[in-house]
Design an enzyme around this catalytic site. Structure first.
Site, PDB file in Angstrom:
ATOM      1  N   GLU A  47      -8.368   3.843  -8.223  1.00 51.16           N
ATOM      2  CA  GLU A  47      -7.704   4.021  -6.930  1.00 51.16           C
ATOM      3  C   GLU A  47      -8.070   5.362  -6.297  1.00 51.16           C
ATOM      4  O   GLU A  47      -8.261   5.458  -5.084  1.00 51.16           O
ATOM      5  CB  GLU A  47      -6.191   3.896  -7.085  1.00 51.16           C
ATOM      6  CG  GLU A  47      -5.715   2.480  -7.335  1.00 51.16           C
ATOM      7  CD  GLU A  47      -6.022   1.528  -6.190  1.00 51.16           C
ATOM      8  OE1 GLU A  47      -6.221   1.985  -5.048  1.00 51.16           O
ATOM      9  OE2 GLU A  47      -6.074   0.310  -6.445  1.00 51.16           O
ATOM     10  N   TYR A 130       0.730   6.139  -1.518  1.00 49.77           N
ATOM     11  CA  TYR A 130      -0.213   5.047  -1.734  1.00 49.77           C
ATOM     12  C   TYR A 130      -0.646   4.967  -3.198  1.00 49.77           C
ATOM     13  O   TYR A 130      -0.564   3.905  -3.835  1.00 49.77           O
ATOM     14  CB  TYR A 130      -1.463   5.173  -0.857  1.00 49.77           C
ATOM     15  CG  TYR A 130      -2.528   4.222  -1.326  1.00 49.77           C
ATOM     16  CD1 TYR A 130      -2.414   2.865  -1.057  1.00 49.77           C
ATOM     17  CD2 TYR A 130      -3.582   4.656  -2.127  1.00 49.77           C
ATOM     18  CE1 TYR A 130      -3.335   1.957  -1.556  1.00 49.77           C
ATOM     19  CE2 TYR A 130      -4.508   3.755  -2.633  1.00 49.77           C
ATOM     20  CZ  TYR A 130      -4.380   2.406  -2.348  1.00 49.77           C
ATOM     21  OH  TYR A 130      -5.281   1.509  -2.863  1.00 49.77           O
ATOM     22  N   ASP A 148      -2.421   1.455   2.495  1.00 51.84           N
ATOM     23  CA  ASP A 148      -3.611   2.213   2.876  1.00 51.84           C
ATOM     24  C   ASP A 148      -4.103   1.720   4.232  1.00 51.84           C
ATOM     25  O   ASP A 148      -3.410   0.948   4.925  1.00 51.84           O
ATOM     26  CB  ASP A 148      -4.706   2.088   1.799  1.00 51.84           C
ATOM     27  CG  ASP A 148      -5.289   0.678   1.707  1.00 51.84           C
ATOM     28  OD1 ASP A 148      -4.752  -0.255   2.359  1.00 51.84           O
ATOM     29  OD2 ASP A 148      -6.292   0.502   0.982  1.00 51.84           O
TER      30      ASP A 148
END
Length: 360
Positions: A47, A130, A148
Site C-alpha cells: 500500500e 487511507y 484514495d
C-alpha cells in the site's frame, strides 16, 4: 468570503452498487502478488509503494523488497543506504523512511507485528486514514474505509458529487458515507473493489469504460450523460520552475557522489554535484576545485527536466574528467561504477545523466 455548500452524497446509489461491485471484483480482480497473502506487513508495504506509483511499476520493487526484508524486524534493522537502494526509482523517499520508523516502533512495542487496530495504526509514522484503513480492512477485515483517489473518483461519478474531490471536507464526507455502508459487506473486498474499479474501469485519464462497469446501472453521471464532468477538481497550482546545474565528475573508473543534506528535497540520497542556477563552464571548474577535483576536461551534457509534485527542475549538465585524491567534504565519495549500481541510491531526477555515462 464564499459560503461553502453542504456536502450531500446520494448514499442509496452507493448502497445499491456494493453487491454488483464486490461480485465483479471477485471474478475479475487482477492477480497481484500482495493479493495472495493476508500478512499485514506485506499488505502495508504494498500500500505504501502504491501511493503515487503505478501497479505495473510497483510489482518488481515489491518482490525485491519482500525478498530482502521479509519481516518487520528485518525492516527495523536494515541499514539506511540499503533501504534507500531498494527504494531507488520509486520516488517520494520519505515513504521508505517512515516504513522503517514504524517498523522500529513495532519491533519494540508490538513484538515485531503491526498493532491490530485502526486507531493504533494511525499513531505510527506514515499511517494516515487511507493506509490504516487499507491494512486494517484487507488484512483483518475490520469495517473501516480506505479512501484514495480511485475511490473518490468512483464515488463522485456514481453520485454525481459536485464538490472538489481534493477538498479535505469532501474526502471526510465520502469516508463517513462509506463508514455507514461498509459493515454490510466484506470490508477488505469492498475497499479493494472500489480501488480496482477506479484503476481499471472508472479511469483517471480518458473516458470511463462504462460498458464494462458492473455498477453502471446505478451511476448518476452515466445516467445523466455527464461522466466527463466528474470528478470535480479545483485547478492545479502551477509548479515552481527551478534551474539547476548537474556536474558529473568522473575520476579514473569512479564517479564523484555527494550525499545530500538530511532535510529537504531528496534528503540523504546520493547525487552528482547539483547547484542552483544555470552555471558557466568557468564556475563549474571552480566548484570542482572546491570539492578537491583537478579538472582535466569539461564538456556539456544534454539538458534535462524532472517534475516533482510542486517543483519542476530545468537542468543543464557538464561532464568533467578529473583527478582527486583528497576530498575536503565528508559527504563526498568517489564511488566505483559497480557500487553505484548496487549500493548507492541516486534519485530518478538524475536518470538522464546516469544514462549518458552508462550507469543505467
Amino acid at each position: 468570503m464564499k459560503e461553502k455548500r453542504p456536502i450531500l452524497i446520494d448514499a442509496p446509489r452507493v448502497g445499491r452498487s456494493i453487491e454488483p461491485l464486490c461480485g465483479w471484483y471477485q471474478k475479475h480482480a487482477r492477480k497481484l502478488p500482495w493479493r495472495q497473502t493476508n500478512d499485514s506487513y506485506a499488505i502495508w508495504v504494498s500500500e505504501v509503494m502504491l501511493q503515487q506509483t503505478r501497479v505495473e511499476a510497483v510489482i518488481p520493487y515489491y518482490e525485491r523488497f519482500m525478498t530482502a526484508l521479509p519481516t518487520i524486524e528485518a525492516l527495523a534493522e536494515v541499514d539506511d543506504d540499503v533501504l534507500l537502494k531498494l527504494w531507488e526509482g520509486l520516488g517520494y523517499y520519505s515513504r521508505a523512511r517512515n516504513l522503517k520508523k514504524a517498523a522500529q516502533i513495532c519491533a519494540v512495542q508490538y513484538g515485531g507485528r503491526l498493532p491490530g487496530s485502526y486507531t493504533e495504526l494511525l499513531k505510527l509514522p506514515g499511517f494516515g486514514p487511507y493506509t490504516a484503513g487499507a491494512v486494517a480492512s484487507i488484512a483483518w477485515n475490520l469495517p473501516v474505509p480506505a479512501v484514495d483517489g480511485n475511490v473518490m473518483r468512483v464515488i463522485s461519478r456514481i453520485t454525481a458529487l459536485e464538490h472538489d474531490i481534493k477538498d479535505p471536507a469532501t474526502v471526510r464526507a465520502v469516508r463517513e458515507l462509506l463508514c455507514g455502508v461498509i459493515e454490510a459487506s466484506e470490508p477488505g473486498i469492498l475497499n479493494q473493489a472500489l480501488m480496482e474499479l477506479g484503476a481499471c474501469i472508472c479511469v483517471p485519464n480518458g473516458a470511463p469504460r462504462c460498458h464494462e462497469c458492473p455498477v453502471s446501472a446505478h451511476c448518476a453521471a452515466r445516467e445523466n450523460g455527464q461522466t466527463e464532468l466528474f470528478p470535480v477538481k479545483a485547478p492545479k497550482k502551477q509548479r515552481r520552475i527551478e534551474e539547476k546545474t548537474v556536474i558529473v565528475v568522473c575520476v579514473d573508473d569512479g564517479v564523484l557522489l555527494c550525499k545530500r543534506e538530511s532535510k529537504g528535497l531528496l534528503a540523504n540520497l546520493y547525487s552528482f554535484l547539483c547547484e542552483d542556477g544555470h552555471l558557466t563552464k568557468e564556475t563549474v571548474i571552480d566548484i570542482c576545485k572546491q570539492h578537491g577535483i583537478t579538472v582535466e576536461s569539461v564538456s556539456e551534457m544534454k539538458p534535462a527536466k524532472h517534475i516533482f509534485t510542486h517543483i519542476e527542475w530545468h537542468m543543464i549538465g557538464y561532464l568533467v574528467q578529473g583527478t582527486g585524491k583528497t576530498l575536503p567534504y565528508e559527504n563526498d565519495i568517489i564511488a566505483a561504477r559497480h557500487q553505484i549500481r548496487t549500493a548507492y541510491s541516486i534519485p530518478r531526477a538524475f536518470a538522464s545523466y546516469q544514462k549518458e555515462i552508462g550507469l543505467l
